[in-house]
Scaffold this motif. Structure first.
Motif, PDB file in Angstrom:
ATOM      1  N   ARG A  30     -18.721   2.749  33.827  1.00  0.00           N
ATOM      2  CA  ARG A  30     -18.438   3.935  34.426  1.00  0.00           C
ATOM      3  C   ARG A  30     -16.913   4.045  34.872  1.00  0.00           C
ATOM      4  NH1 ARG A  30     -17.114   8.244  35.321  1.00  0.00           N
ATOM      5  NH2 ARG A  30     -18.056   9.849  36.184  1.00  0.00           N
ATOM      6  N   PHE A  31     -16.337   2.985  35.416  1.00  0.00           N
ATOM      7  CA  PHE A  31     -15.202   3.056  35.810  1.00  0.00           C
ATOM      8  C   PHE A  31     -13.830   2.545  34.922  1.00  0.00           C
ATOM      9  CE2 PHE A  31     -17.681   3.211  39.863  1.00  0.00           C
ATOM     10  CZ  PHE A  31     -17.614   4.387  40.174  1.00  0.00           C
ATOM     11  N   ASP A  32     -14.507   1.911  33.862  1.00  0.00           N
ATOM     12  CA  ASP A  32     -13.788   1.321  32.811  1.00  0.00           C
ATOM     13  C   ASP A  32     -12.772  -0.007  33.609  1.00  0.00           C
ATOM     14  OD1 ASP A  32     -14.183   2.301  30.438  1.00  0.00           O
ATOM     15  OD2 ASP A  32     -13.474   3.972  30.739  1.00  0.00           O
ATOM     16  N   ILE A  33     -13.404  -0.834  33.960  1.00  0.00           N
ATOM     17  CA  ILE A  33     -12.803  -1.930  34.691  1.00  0.00           C
ATOM     18  C   ILE A  33     -13.280  -3.322  34.177  1.00  0.00           C
ATOM     19  CG2 ILE A  33     -12.287  -0.721  36.733  1.00  0.00           C
ATOM     20  CD1 ILE A  33     -14.476  -1.780  38.234  1.00  0.00           C
ATOM     21  N   PRO A  34     -12.394  -4.425  34.271  1.00  0.00           N
ATOM     22  CA  PRO A  34     -12.948  -5.509  33.714  1.00  0.00           C
ATOM     23  C   PRO A  34     -13.917  -6.308  34.912  1.00  0.00           C
ATOM     24  CG  PRO A  34     -10.840  -5.847  34.607  1.00  0.00           C
ATOM     25  CD  PRO A  34     -11.104  -4.406  34.476  1.00  0.00           C
ATOM     26  N   SER A  35     -14.292  -7.644  34.247  1.00  0.00           N
ATOM     27  CA  SER A  35     -15.354  -8.101  35.219  1.00  0.00           C
ATOM     28  C   SER A  35     -14.684  -8.881  36.428  1.00  0.00           C
ATOM     29  CB  SER A  35     -15.897  -9.522  34.251  1.00  0.00           C
ATOM     30  OG  SER A  35     -16.592  -8.989  33.423  1.00  0.00           O
ATOM     31  N   TYR A  36     -13.244  -9.174  36.122  1.00  0.00           N
ATOM     32  CA  TYR A  36     -12.624  -9.596  37.355  1.00  0.00           C
ATOM     33  C   TYR A  36     -12.772  -8.765  38.647  1.00  0.00           C
ATOM     34  CZ  TYR A  36      -8.313  -7.472  37.068  1.00  0.00           C
ATOM     35  OH  TYR A  36      -7.108  -6.746  37.245  1.00  0.00           O
ATOM     36  N   VAL A 577     -14.094 -10.323  23.034  1.00  0.00           N
ATOM     37  CA  VAL A 577     -13.391 -10.144  21.717  1.00  0.00           C
ATOM     38  C   VAL A 577     -12.953  -8.751  21.174  1.00  0.00           C
ATOM     39  CG1 VAL A 577     -14.345 -12.252  20.894  1.00  0.00           C
ATOM     40  CG2 VAL A 577     -15.562 -10.263  20.571  1.00  0.00           C
ATOM     41  N   LYS A 578     -13.448  -7.692  22.189  1.00  0.00           N
ATOM     42  CA  LYS A 578     -13.345  -6.097  21.837  1.00  0.00           C
ATOM     43  C   LYS A 578     -13.493  -5.546  23.310  1.00  0.00           C
ATOM     44  CE  LYS A 578     -12.987  -2.400  19.569  1.00  0.00           C
ATOM     45  NZ  LYS A 578     -11.670  -1.999  19.326  1.00  0.00           N
ATOM     46  N   TRP A 579     -12.214  -5.133  23.500  1.00  0.00           N
ATOM     47  CA  TRP A 579     -12.184  -4.241  24.860  1.00  0.00           C
ATOM     48  C   TRP A 579     -12.310  -2.643  24.387  1.00  0.00           C
ATOM     49  CZ3 TRP A 579     -12.063  -6.392  29.550  1.00  0.00           C
ATOM     50  CH2 TRP A 579     -11.694  -7.697  29.599  1.00  0.00           C
ATOM     51  N   GLY A 580     -13.163  -2.091  25.551  1.00  0.00           N
ATOM     52  CA  GLY A 580     -13.020  -0.625  25.496  1.00  0.00           C
ATOM     53  C   GLY A 580     -11.613   0.134  25.738  1.00  0.00           C
ATOM     54  N   ARG A 581     -11.590   1.465  25.532  1.00  0.00           N
ATOM     55  CA  ARG A 581     -10.463   2.145  25.855  1.00  0.00           C
ATOM     56  C   ARG A 581     -10.672   3.139  27.019  1.00  0.00           C
ATOM     57  NH1 ARG A 581      -8.233   6.371  21.370  1.00  0.00           N
ATOM     58  NH2 ARG A 581     -10.268   7.031  21.596  1.00  0.00           N
ATOM     59  N   LYS A 582      -9.746   3.287  27.830  1.00  0.00           N
ATOM     60  CA  LYS A 582      -9.900   4.228  29.071  1.00  0.00           C
ATOM     61  C   LYS A 582      -9.691   5.606  28.455  1.00  0.00           C
ATOM     62  CE  LYS A 582      -8.706   1.285  32.841  1.00  0.00           C
ATOM     63  NZ  LYS A 582      -7.805   1.219  34.227  1.00  0.00           N
ATOM     64  N   LYS A 583     -10.123   6.673  29.290  1.00  0.00           N
ATOM     65  CA  LYS A 583      -9.863   8.020  28.886  1.00  0.00           C
ATOM     66  C   LYS A 583      -8.494   8.415  28.644  1.00  0.00           C
ATOM     67  CE  LYS A 583     -11.009  12.625  30.667  1.00  0.00           C
ATOM     68  NZ  LYS A 583     -11.446  13.200  31.624  1.00  0.00           N
ATOM     69  N   CYS A 584      -7.547   7.954  29.475  1.00  0.00           N
ATOM     70  CA  CYS A 584      -6.230   8.349  29.287  1.00  0.00           C
ATOM     71  C   CYS A 584      -5.389   6.987  28.599  1.00  0.00           C
ATOM     72  CB  CYS A 584      -5.596   8.630  30.712  1.00  0.00           C
ATOM     73  SG  CYS A 584      -6.450   9.879  31.649  1.00  0.00           S
ATOM     74  N   GLY A 585      -5.972   6.196  27.927  1.00  0.00           N
ATOM     75  CA  GLY A 585      -5.494   5.100  27.240  1.00  0.00           C
ATOM     76  C   GLY A 585      -5.588   3.806  28.077  1.00  0.00           C
ATOM     77  N   GLY A 586      -4.970   2.627  27.624  1.00  0.00           N
ATOM     78  CA  GLY A 586      -5.221   1.464  28.209  1.00  0.00           C
ATOM     79  C   GLY A 586      -6.708   0.774  28.156  1.00  0.00           C
ATOM     80  N   GLN A 587      -6.645  -0.315  28.516  1.00  0.00           N
ATOM     81  CA  GLN A 587      -7.910  -1.515  28.564  1.00  0.00           C
ATOM     82  C   GLN A 587      -8.801  -0.830  29.535  1.00  0.00           C
ATOM     83  OE1 GLN A 587      -7.337  -5.641  27.669  1.00  0.00           O
ATOM     84  NE2 GLN A 587      -8.325  -5.820  29.527  1.00  0.00           N
ATOM     85  N   GLY A 588     -10.151  -0.694  28.879  1.00  0.00           N
ATOM     86  CA  GLY A 588     -11.131  -0.398  29.718  1.00  0.00           C
ATOM     87  C   GLY A 588     -12.060  -1.658  29.779  1.00  0.00           C
ATOM     88  N   ALA A 589     -13.442  -1.431  29.862  1.00  0.00           N
ATOM     89  CA  ALA A 589     -14.515  -2.464  30.085  1.00  0.00           C
ATOM     90  C   ALA A 589     -14.743  -3.203  28.533  1.00  0.00           C
ATOM     91  CB  ALA A 589     -15.789  -1.846  30.434  1.00  0.00           C
TER      92      ALA A 589
END
Length: 673
Positions: A30-36, A577-589
């Motif tokens: 939901r917030f496009d954040i990594p596990s850490y 091995v595959k990161w998602g993409r945030k709405k405004c760009g950048g690495q997501g979940a």
């Protein structure tokens, strides 16, 4: 009545806490954040505890304990409500997709564009990401509300355990205390059952249910982009926690004392180890003169507590084991999802109905064993050590229950169908492109997987080389996918459907064995929970009981509860091995993990920490055994001195009687004798 109220409070806090852990993947997406970062949010509960627990445990023991617990439950409820607020403050959830909407069109657009296109948007579908509102949301991190709400939950939960357990141990009969504590802890384990079941139910419901046209949603609960109605469970948990505060307002500060008890004042020698006595282990708090006097006693009391070698070493054992336990429990639903290909809803359901009841039964059985066999402190130590060692040995078998990686073209398998080894799993975007999709100018950053008829998952219809699409929504079918032909698919069956390929034959066979072993190890390890707790409260001075329990909780929260989810999450992130993409760009979940690496990191870290914990555990056992032997020698010596004293008294009495009979003993002489 206090036992009932405390059990309900334990149930409420355990329900909301387990629900938090059941929503970690939902919050990630939901917030496009990594596990850490999810680990930071999860650890914020312990941060709240850290702020106040030492003072609440010390000062609360001298004040009205039930009312302090009631105030804590109110604060927990308020924090739980705050956690759900981001859903109402933020807009609708928009997941990444490369599929263009054809709601108002009679023809389906080609998934393989002839030229590079910007991410496509449509005002008719809430499921497609767009850059609209990007500036507005860039500076707002909605997960901060979840963080702050969890901190308040941690502050509110602080008085429940140390003040509640010490209240029971002070006013219950000594032979019943272990049984009552076992009952409370067993009821508290029922809370996670309902917490995970609630998480399972909410994970099936789409996050914006009632506000979007569900026919336009092209993903299912098994998709890595699916977000359930995570906010709904927090509202329900907040109401239950609010109700748990009510009974404590009507309970007295103290209860009638069963039997004869006295205030125990121990000598320095006794401060190292308290003998097992029904009287000596009870401490009835005196009325404090003022807060300044209590504050002056705080540091000496804490120094006295940490000077107890058994308590200090036991603290080290629990801190290390809690690192292992908290990290394992926090990411276990995610492990089931990623490793065995289960949905978040099913993973939470299995945790609730299979794993948690085994823990509850183990904790309750530990209390029954303590009561039935009337185990001494040494007996409790043997049970705790033995169950921990047996559970460790059983846990080693988890390494043999591995699952192969999902077959994802360009990542875990080559486009020609060749399965890559663990060392060959690709983390690079360029590996997603091949001759079969060279005619399509696709983006390698998107994640809109399709499952080919050959059983291979492709990152997007474009990267699968699909030329034609038909249908709409979840029923969209892609035809003439050239990459399926390159992988050796039968001619004429070059179709793909939306979603990740779920079928993995090896996983389906091994998953039941994983569940069975998980239940068995959970039961065995939790069997030593209550004996370990009794060992903790019996090796300290009675008047320091609340402080000892509070500091024990403080240490485990600070040194295990806060860091464990963070470094577990950070290491798990390294296997993505595959990161998602945030709405405004950048690495997501993260969308896809290297299954083999995930297993090694998750299980290796869990069992590695437990291996280290056995070193101080053996030291505790040796100290206890040495002290028991020393106590036995002292008891034997004291008994010999008493026998010698009685013998001398008998000799003197006999001598006096002889003198009286011979008339040589006058009354004044008899008195002197």
């Amino acid at each position: 009545m206090f036992l009932f109220a405390l059990s309900f409070a334990y149930f409420a806090k355990a329900l909301s806490g387990s629900y938090m852990k059941s929503t970690i993947t939902q919050l990630e997406r939901r917030f496009d954040i990594p596990s850490y970062l999810i680990g930071v949010i999860d650890g914020s509960f312990e941060i709240g505890n850290l702020l106040v627990i030492a003072f609440v445990s010390y000062f609360g023991a001298k004040l009205h304990r039930p009312k302090i617990i009631a105030a804590g439950c109110l604060l927990m409820s308020f924090g739980t409500f705050i956690i759900s607020m981001p859903h109402f403050f933020s807009g609708q959830y928009k997941f990444e997709t490369a599929i263009r909407s054809s709601v108002n069109s009679t023809s389906s657009p080609s998934p393989c564009p002839a030229r590079s296109l910007e991410p496509m948007t449509s005002g008719n579908s809430p499921s497609i990401r767009s850059n609209t509102g990007c500036e507005r949301e860039t500076g707002i991190s909605m997960w901060i509300y979840v963080f702050l709400g969890n901190v308040l939950r941690g502050i509110g939960e602080t008085p429940v355990q140390p003040l509640g357990i010490s209240y029971i141990d002070d006013y219950a009969r000594a032979e019943n205390a272990a049984f009552y504590i076992g009952c409370v802890q067993a009821v508290s384990i029922i809370g996670p059952v309902f917490g995970y079941l609630l998480g399972s139910l909410c994970a099936r419901i789409y996050v914006d249910i009632g506000f979007v046209d569900m026919d336009s949603i092209t993903i299912t609960p098994g998709d890595a982009r699916w977000v359930g109605a995570w906010w709904l469970g927090y509202l329900i948990a907040g109401v239950i926690t609010l109700l748990s505060a009510i009974p404590f307002w009507f309970l007295p500060k103290s209860l009638p004392i069963p039997g004869t008890r006295r205030n125990s004042k121990c000598s320095p020698e006794q401060s190292r180890f308290i003998k097992e006595s029904q009287i000596e282990n009870k401490y009835i708090a005196e009325e404090p003169v003022n807060f300044s006097e209590m504050a002056k006693e705080f540091l000496p009391s804490l120094k006295n507590l940490l000077g107890n070698p058994i308590y200090f070493l036991y603290l080290c054992v629990t801190v290390i084991q809690f690192n292992s336990l908290i990290g394992m429990v926090t990411y276990k639903p995610k492990y089931i999802e990623q490793h065995y290909g289960q949905s978040a809803s099913k993973a939470n359901f299995l945790m609730g109905v299979i794993n948690i009841p085994a823990v509850a039964l183990g904790i309750f059985s530990g209390g029954v064993i303590m009561k039935k066999f009337k185990l001494s402190v040494m007996g409790a130590a043997k049970v705790a050590l033995g169950t921990s060692l047996l559970g460790y040995v059983l846990s080693l078998f988890f390494f043999s229950m591995g699952c192969e990686n999902s077959r994802v073209a360009g990542l875990t398998v080559a486009y020609n169908g060749y399965i890559r080894s663990v060392q060959q799993v690709s983390h690079h975007e360029r590996s997603l492109f091949a001759d079969c999709n060279s005619g399509c100018l696709c983006s390698g950053k998107e994640w809109d997987p399709v499952c080919g008829a050959n059983g291979v998952t492709y990152i997007s219809p474009c990267l699968a080389g699909c030329r034609v699409s038909s249908g709409s929504g979840k029923n969209t079918v892609f035809d003439n996918c050239k990459c399926l032909m390159a992988a050796g698919s039968a001619t004429g069956n070059l179709t793909a459907v939306l979603g990740h390929c779920q079928h993995r034959e090896g996983c389906e066979k091994v998953f039941p064995y994983f569940l069975a072993l998980s239940v068995l190890t959970s039961f065995v390890i939790s069997l030593g929970g209550t004996p370990g707790y009794i060992l903790l409260i019996r090796c300290i001075k009675p008047e320091l009981k609340s402080l000892a329990l509070g500091f024990h909780t403080l240490a485990t929260r600070t040194l295990a509860g806060i860091p464990a989810p963070i470094y577990f999450g950070a290491l798990i992130d390294t296997t993505c091995v595959k990161w998602g993409r945030k709405k405004c760009g950048g690495q997501g979940a993260c969308r896809l993990y290297d299954t083999s690496a995930y297993r090694v990191v998750y299980l290796g870290l869990t069992l590695g920490l437990r291996t280290v914990s056995f070193f101080p555990c053996v030291a505790v056992y040796a100290l206890l055994k040495k002290h028991v032997q020393h106590e036995a020698k002292d008891s034997l010596a004291n008994r010999g001195a008493e026998v010698e004293s009685l013998r001398k008294e008998e000799v003197n009495s006999f001598h006096c009687d002889h003198l009286i009979r011979t008339s040589d003993c006058h009354p004044d002489k008899e008195t002197r004798l």
